[in-house]
Design a protein around this motif. Structure first.
Motif, mmCIF file in Angstrom:
data_model
loop_
_atom_site.group_PDB
_atom_site.id
_atom_site.type_symbol
_atom_site.label_atom_id
_atom_site.label_comp_id
_atom_site.label_asym_id
_atom_site.label_seq_id
_atom_site.Cartn_x
_atom_site.Cartn_y
_atom_site.Cartn_z
ATOM 1 N N GLN A 125 0.713 -1.345 -0.090
ATOM 2 C CA GLN A 125 0.111 0.028 -0.204
ATOM 3 C C GLN A 125 0.750 1.172 -0.101
ATOM 4 O OE1 GLN A 125 0.842 -1.678 2.659
ATOM 5 N NE2 GLN A 125 1.153 -0.226 4.438
ATOM 6 N N LYS A 126 2.148 1.224 0.252
ATOM 7 C CA LYS A 126 3.039 2.322 0.402
ATOM 8 C C LYS A 126 3.420 2.903 -1.098
ATOM 9 C CE LYS A 126 5.317 1.230 4.912
ATOM 10 N NZ LYS A 126 4.592 1.915 5.528
ATOM 11 N N SER A 127 3.605 4.275 -1.026
ATOM 12 C CA SER A 127 3.902 4.782 -2.336
ATOM 13 C C SER A 127 5.509 4.503 -2.513
ATOM 14 C CB SER A 127 3.947 6.357 -2.277
ATOM 15 O OG SER A 127 4.768 6.808 -1.278
ATOM 16 N N ARG A 141 -0.594 -1.902 -13.152
ATOM 17 C CA ARG A 141 -1.430 -2.618 -12.263
ATOM 18 C C ARG A 141 -2.326 -1.344 -11.377
ATOM 19 N NH1 ARG A 141 -1.792 -8.195 -9.360
ATOM 20 N NH2 ARG A 141 -1.809 -8.906 -11.523
ATOM 21 N N TYR A 142 -3.634 -1.224 -11.534
ATOM 22 C CA TYR A 142 -4.271 -0.548 -10.706
ATOM 23 C C TYR A 142 -4.514 -1.048 -9.363
ATOM 24 C CZ TYR A 142 -8.029 2.673 -9.113
ATOM 25 O OH TYR A 142 -8.841 3.533 -8.271
ATOM 26 N N ARG A 143 -4.446 -0.129 -8.335
ATOM 27 C CA ARG A 143 -4.495 -0.876 -6.646
ATOM 28 C C ARG A 143 -5.252 0.402 -5.948
ATOM 29 N NH1 ARG A 143 1.561 -2.713 -5.728
ATOM 30 N NH2 ARG A 143 1.404 -4.844 -6.398
ATOM 31 N N ARG A 195 -1.281 4.174 -6.231
ATOM 32 C CA ARG A 195 -2.595 3.385 -6.790
ATOM 33 C C ARG A 195 -2.155 2.825 -8.046
ATOM 34 N NH1 ARG A 195 -6.230 7.282 -4.131
ATOM 35 N NH2 ARG A 195 -5.969 6.777 -2.007
ATOM 36 N N ILE A 196 -1.261 3.152 -8.760
ATOM 37 C CA ILE A 196 -0.671 3.053 -10.194
ATOM 38 C C ILE A 196 0.611 2.171 -9.830
ATOM 39 C CG2 ILE A 196 -0.277 3.215 -12.711
ATOM 40 C CD1 ILE A 196 -2.687 4.487 -12.424
ATOM 41 N N SER A 197 0.627 0.851 -9.934
ATOM 42 C CA SER A 197 1.715 0.180 -9.747
ATOM 43 C C SER A 197 2.635 -0.308 -10.853
ATOM 44 C CB SER A 197 1.593 -1.086 -8.765
ATOM 45 O OG SER A 197 2.704 -1.563 -8.364
ATOM 46 N N THR A 198 3.617 0.046 -11.220
ATOM 47 C CA THR A 198 4.452 -0.650 -12.404
ATOM 48 C C THR A 198 5.639 -1.392 -11.937
ATOM 49 O OG1 THR A 198 5.759 1.205 -12.752
ATOM 50 C CG2 THR A 198 3.658 1.333 -13.619
ATOM 51 N N PHE A 253 5.426 -2.646 -8.135
ATOM 52 C CA PHE A 253 4.992 -3.989 -8.601
ATOM 53 C C PHE A 253 6.329 -4.834 -8.259
ATOM 54 C CE2 PHE A 253 3.552 -7.436 -11.346
ATOM 55 C CZ PHE A 253 2.217 -7.510 -10.757
ATOM 56 N N ASN A 254 5.981 -6.386 -7.829
ATOM 57 C CA ASN A 254 6.919 -7.064 -7.397
ATOM 58 C C ASN A 254 7.696 -6.921 -6.196
ATOM 59 O OD1 ASN A 254 6.069 -9.378 -8.837
ATOM 60 N ND2 ASN A 254 7.549 -8.927 -10.716
ATOM 61 N N ARG A 255 7.491 -5.932 -5.539
ATOM 62 C CA ARG A 255 8.053 -5.559 -4.379
ATOM 63 C C ARG A 255 7.113 -5.120 -2.866
ATOM 64 N NH1 ARG A 255 10.054 -2.555 -8.542
ATOM 65 N NH2 ARG A 255 12.047 -2.826 -9.239
ATOM 66 N N GLU A 256 6.299 -5.910 -3.219
ATOM 67 C CA GLU A 256 5.109 -5.884 -2.342
ATOM 68 C C GLU A 256 5.428 -6.137 -0.656
ATOM 69 O OE1 GLU A 256 4.768 -7.462 -4.725
ATOM 70 O OE2 GLU A 256 3.339 -6.378 -6.191
ATOM 71 N N ILE A 257 6.481 -7.078 -0.680
ATOM 72 C CA ILE A 257 6.854 -7.668 0.573
ATOM 73 C C ILE A 257 8.166 -7.581 1.089
ATOM 74 C CG2 ILE A 257 7.256 -9.857 1.846
ATOM 75 C CD1 ILE A 257 4.941 -11.149 0.054
#
Lengths: 112, 195
Positions: free
Chosen positions: B57-59, B92-94, B102-105, B110-114
């Motif tokens: 959820q973080k920018s 991807r729209y989040r 909210r727009i993740s690329t 993207f692919n850095r969520e954890i």
């Protein structure tokens, strides 16, 4: 975003906020803040890194603390602002008054 | 000795954390991660501890400043993917993310969520989220993505009831119930405890 229940008008800061403000009377980085709070509360209040990060972000938004200007130190340091000091001093007055009343009632029972 | 394991945990944060801690107890320390790869090197058993945290959820700027904050504290941090997606120009729209995320690329979040956070064991507790308010916010950020998976499925089930749609909807309801229960428990504690 961490919600902090602190209310400027009503006083009564959370313990986490008050301790962070106290720790930043001298500039400190994240780990030093954690250590400081651990020491002054004798390990009673242990702050997780995520919680501390959220609290620091919120306090910056409130304008109570600011990141220090480059001090040569690689790690990011923070310090309290004039507004932050005002809030902390107000809290000290509130606590003093409260402890005075408590002293009178509890202390009175013991000694009197 | 280098040990390589290939695993995919997806959104199962706790299972991933348990497995990493089990490996650390056996004397393997995480050295490198890929989409499926975990590369370990030997260390003395129980020397390191791991926590797995969701930061989807973080920018981009917030997640990188959080990461360097953790590194300044002395932790070692690895970025990990929550999806298994190999496309290069992914966008991807989040709707559940914070402003600016909210727009993740591929080039941003993207692919850095954890985050996998490693701490050298020193006998002191290792919890990233310690205040109740912060825990509520954190579990909320874990629950919200699932809401946006569940609600469209629910709409789909209403208009086109098939076993598959129904099963998917029920499956995506589990994490929501789980995280919501945790939030509810913490809120209850918050009402009793005063500070």
């Amino acid at each position: 975003m961490t919600a902090l229940r602190d209310n400027v008008k009503g006083g009564a800061l959370t313990e986490v906020t008050f301790c962070i403000l106290l720790s930043l009377y001298t500039p400190r980085h994240g780990y030093a803040i954690m250590q400081f709070i651990d020491e002054i509360t004798h390990g009673r209040l242990m702050l997780g890194a995520g919680t501390l990060y959220g609290a620091l972000t919120t306090l910056q938004k409130k304008g109570w603390i600011v990141p220090c200007k480059k001090t040569g130190e690689r790690k990011k340091e923070y310090e309290i602002t004039a507004l932050g000091k005002e809030v902390a001093e107000k809290e000290l007055l509130r606590l003093r008054e409260l402890s005075h009343i408590a002293d009178r009632i509890i202390g009175g029972e013991h000694h009197g | 000795m280098v040990k390589r394991c290939y695993r995919f945990y997806g959104g199962l944060l706790k299972s991933q954390e348990k497995w990493l801690n089990k490996m650390a107890m056996k004397g393997f320390r995480l050295k490198r991660v890929g989409k499926l790869l975990y590369e370990f090197e030997q260390c003395s058993p129980g020397q390191y501890e791991y926590r797995v945290e969701f930061i989807g959820q973080k920018s981009p700027s917030d997640s990188s400043s959080y990461r360097s904050f953790l590194e300044d504290i002395g932790y070692t941090v690895f970025c990990k993917n929550v999806n298994l997606n190999y496309s290069l120009g992914k966008v991807r729209y989040r709707p559940w993310a914070e402003k600016g995320a909210r727009i993740s690329t591929n080039t941003t979040t993207f692919n850095r969520e954890i985050l996998i956070v490693e701490k050298k064991h020193d006998g002191k507790p290792f919890d990233l989220h310690t205040s109740y308010e912060d825990q509520i916010a954190y579990y909320g950020s874990l629950r919200n993505p699932w809401l946006f998976i569940f609600l469209p499925l629910l709409v789909l089930v209403i208009f086109n009831t098939t076993y598959l749609n129904g099963a998917l909807a029920i499956l995506s309801l589990f994490p929501i119930v789980m995280y919501q229960t945790q939030i509810y428990r913490i809120k209850k504690k918050l009402r009793i405890k005063e500070w």
